[in-house]
Design an enzyme around this catalytic site. Structure first.
Site, PDB file in Angstrom:
ATOM      1  N   GLU A  48     -41.736 -78.266  68.367  1.00 49.49           N
ATOM      2  CA  GLU A  48     -40.974 -78.288  67.103  1.00 49.49           C
ATOM      3  C   GLU A  48     -39.464 -78.206  67.293  1.00 49.49           C
ATOM      4  OE1 GLU A  48     -42.478 -75.905  63.788  1.00 49.49           O
ATOM      5  OE2 GLU A  48     -44.222 -75.438  64.989  1.00 49.49           O
ATOM      6  N   ASN A  85     -40.117 -83.477  57.255  1.00 48.99           N
ATOM      7  CA  ASN A  85     -40.812 -82.192  57.399  1.00 48.99           C
ATOM      8  C   ASN A  85     -41.304 -82.050  58.827  1.00 48.99           C
ATOM      9  OD1 ASN A  85     -42.394 -79.818  56.667  1.00 48.99           O
ATOM     10  ND2 ASN A  85     -44.207 -81.135  56.700  1.00 48.99           N
ATOM     11  N   HIS A 122     -44.287 -80.387  60.989  1.00 49.77           N
ATOM     12  CA  HIS A 122     -45.625 -79.811  60.800  1.00 49.77           C
ATOM     13  C   HIS A 122     -46.168 -79.380  62.164  1.00 49.77           C
ATOM     14  CE1 HIS A 122     -49.438 -79.042  58.888  1.00 49.77           C
ATOM     15  NE2 HIS A 122     -50.015 -79.635  59.920  1.00 49.77           N
ATOM     16  N   ASP A 148     -48.234 -83.985  53.737  1.00 45.54           N
ATOM     17  CA  ASP A 148     -48.302 -84.281  55.185  1.00 45.54           C
ATOM     18  C   ASP A 148     -48.724 -85.725  55.473  1.00 45.54           C
ATOM     19  OD1 ASP A 148     -47.527 -81.669  55.835  1.00 45.54           O
ATOM     20  OD2 ASP A 148     -49.588 -80.958  55.964  1.00 45.54           O
ATOM     21  N   ASN A 170     -36.824 -72.961  63.144  1.00 50.08           N
ATOM     22  CA  ASN A 170     -36.506 -74.400  63.166  1.00 50.08           C
ATOM     23  C   ASN A 170     -35.103 -74.659  62.625  1.00 50.08           C
ATOM     24  OD1 ASN A 170     -38.761 -76.237  64.150  1.00 50.08           O
ATOM     25  ND2 ASN A 170     -39.870 -74.741  62.898  1.00 50.08           N
ATOM     26  N   GLY A 202     -37.193 -69.080  59.933  1.00 46.88           N
ATOM     27  CA  GLY A 202     -36.090 -70.007  60.152  1.00 46.88           C
ATOM     28  C   GLY A 202     -35.781 -70.340  61.600  1.00 46.88           C
TER      29      GLY A 202
HETATM   30  C1  GAR Z   1     -43.241 -73.685  61.701  1.00 46.67           C
HETATM   31  O1  GAR Z   1     -44.255 -73.618  62.668  1.00 46.67           O
HETATM   32  C2  GAR Z   1     -43.392 -74.929  60.846  1.00 46.67           C
HETATM   33  O2  GAR Z   1     -43.821 -76.053  61.562  1.00 46.67           O
HETATM   34  C3  GAR Z   1     -44.449 -74.485  59.890  1.00 46.67           C
HETATM   35  O3  GAR Z   1     -44.143 -73.138  59.600  1.00 46.67           O
HETATM   36  C4  GAR Z   1     -43.424 -72.562  60.671  1.00 46.67           C
HETATM   37  C5  GAR Z   1     -42.093 -72.055  60.160  1.00 46.67           C
HETATM   38  O4  GAR Z   1     -41.376 -71.373  61.123  1.00 46.67           O
HETATM   39  N1  GAR Z   1     -44.476 -75.317  58.722  1.00 46.67           N
HETATM   40  C6  GAR Z   1     -45.574 -75.646  58.071  1.00 46.67           C
HETATM   41  O5  GAR Z   1     -46.658 -75.201  58.369  1.00 46.67           O
HETATM   42  C7  GAR Z   1     -45.370 -76.581  56.901  1.00 46.67           C
HETATM   43  N2  GAR Z   1     -46.609 -77.202  56.537  1.00 46.67           N
HETATM   44  P1  GAR Z   1     -39.805 -71.142  61.031  1.00 46.67           P
HETATM   45  O6  GAR Z   1     -39.512 -70.572  59.640  1.00 46.67           O
HETATM   46  O7  GAR Z   1     -39.537 -70.128  62.117  1.00 46.67           O
HETATM   47  O8  GAR Z   1     -39.122 -72.450  61.268  1.00 46.67           O
END
Ligand code: GAR
Length: 208
Positions: free
Chosen positions: A181, A108, A110, A151, A14, A12
């Site tokens: 991100e 989303n 990515h 995606d 992001n 989490g």
């Molecule tokens: C992030 O890097 C996000 O971009 C990726 O997973 C991670 C989650 O981190 N998402 C994907 O790969 C979706 N296809 P977080 O839980 O710390 O935000």
């Protein structure tokens, strides 16, 4: 006010970037009102609770198939009155019931520059492993609208990040999060809340 629901599955960070941006007044009139997790033990749930945001667990493992899970998710999002749904490290692919109910209202983040290193099977650390295997010198992150194609929806924002000698997938993942991100996701949410993103012929046009 724009009602934002955030979907999570893991750490989490992001979600945290969105919470921090909202606190600084940087989400326009957007307010995070609900965090939904596909995993009961996701650390993201603690981040939400620490910030007094309502949480709900919709465990993928409790539903027979993707259609049943997607129906439960669509019902949850409608019930919450979501104006915008944000996938922030949400690792479950939902079926068309959900994106059809929220056209150009789900986004989303990515961890690569789409159309590189994306689609089914490319998620989390795997994306960075593949980027390093290929030897790309630039990677980055993309925020896009969610459509039925994994995606494949209209691209809203992208930011490039350098790959450095000696990078491991973990080091690269951290750099992509910090430099890309955690910046472009809140920025895209703010643009949405200010009605500055239009989709024309499948292309997202951002007002400058
Ligand atoms: C992030 O890097 C996000 O971009 C990726 O997973 C991670 C989650 O981190 N998402 C994907 O790969 C979706 N296809 P977080 O839980 O710390 O935000």
């Amino acid at each position: 006010m724009k009602n934002i629901v955030v979907l999570v599955s893991g750490g989490g960070t992001n979600l945290q970037a969105l919470i921090d941006a909202e606190k600084r007044g940087e989400l326009g009139d957007g307010k995070i009102t609900l965090v939904v997790s596909s995993k009961p033990d996701a650390y993201a749930l603690k981040r939400a609770k620490d910030n007094f945001i309502r949480t709900k667990v919709l465990a993928r493992s409790e539903y027979a198939d993707i259609a049943a899970y997607s129906k439960a998710m669509a019902d949850t999002l409608k019930e919450a009155g979501a104006d915008l749904v944000v996938y922030a490290g949400f690792m479950t692919i939902l079926d068309e019931q959900v994106c059809r109910a929220f056209p150009n209202r789900m986004m989303n983040v990515h961890p690569a520059l789409i159309p590189s290193f994306c689609g089914k099977g490319y998620y989390g650390l795997k994306v960075h492993e593949e980027a390093l295997k290929k030897g790309v010198k630039i990677t980055g992150a993309t925020v896009h609208f969610v459509t039925e194609e994994c995606d494949g929806g209209p691209i809203i924002l992208q930011k490039a990040v350098a790959v450095k000698n000696g990078d491991t997938p973990e080091i690269l993942q951290k750099r992509v999060m910090q430099e890309a991100e955690w910046k472009i996701l809140p920025e895209a949410v703010k643009l949405f809340c200010e009605d500055k993103i239009k989709v024309e012929n499948g292309i997202a046009v951002v007002e400058e």
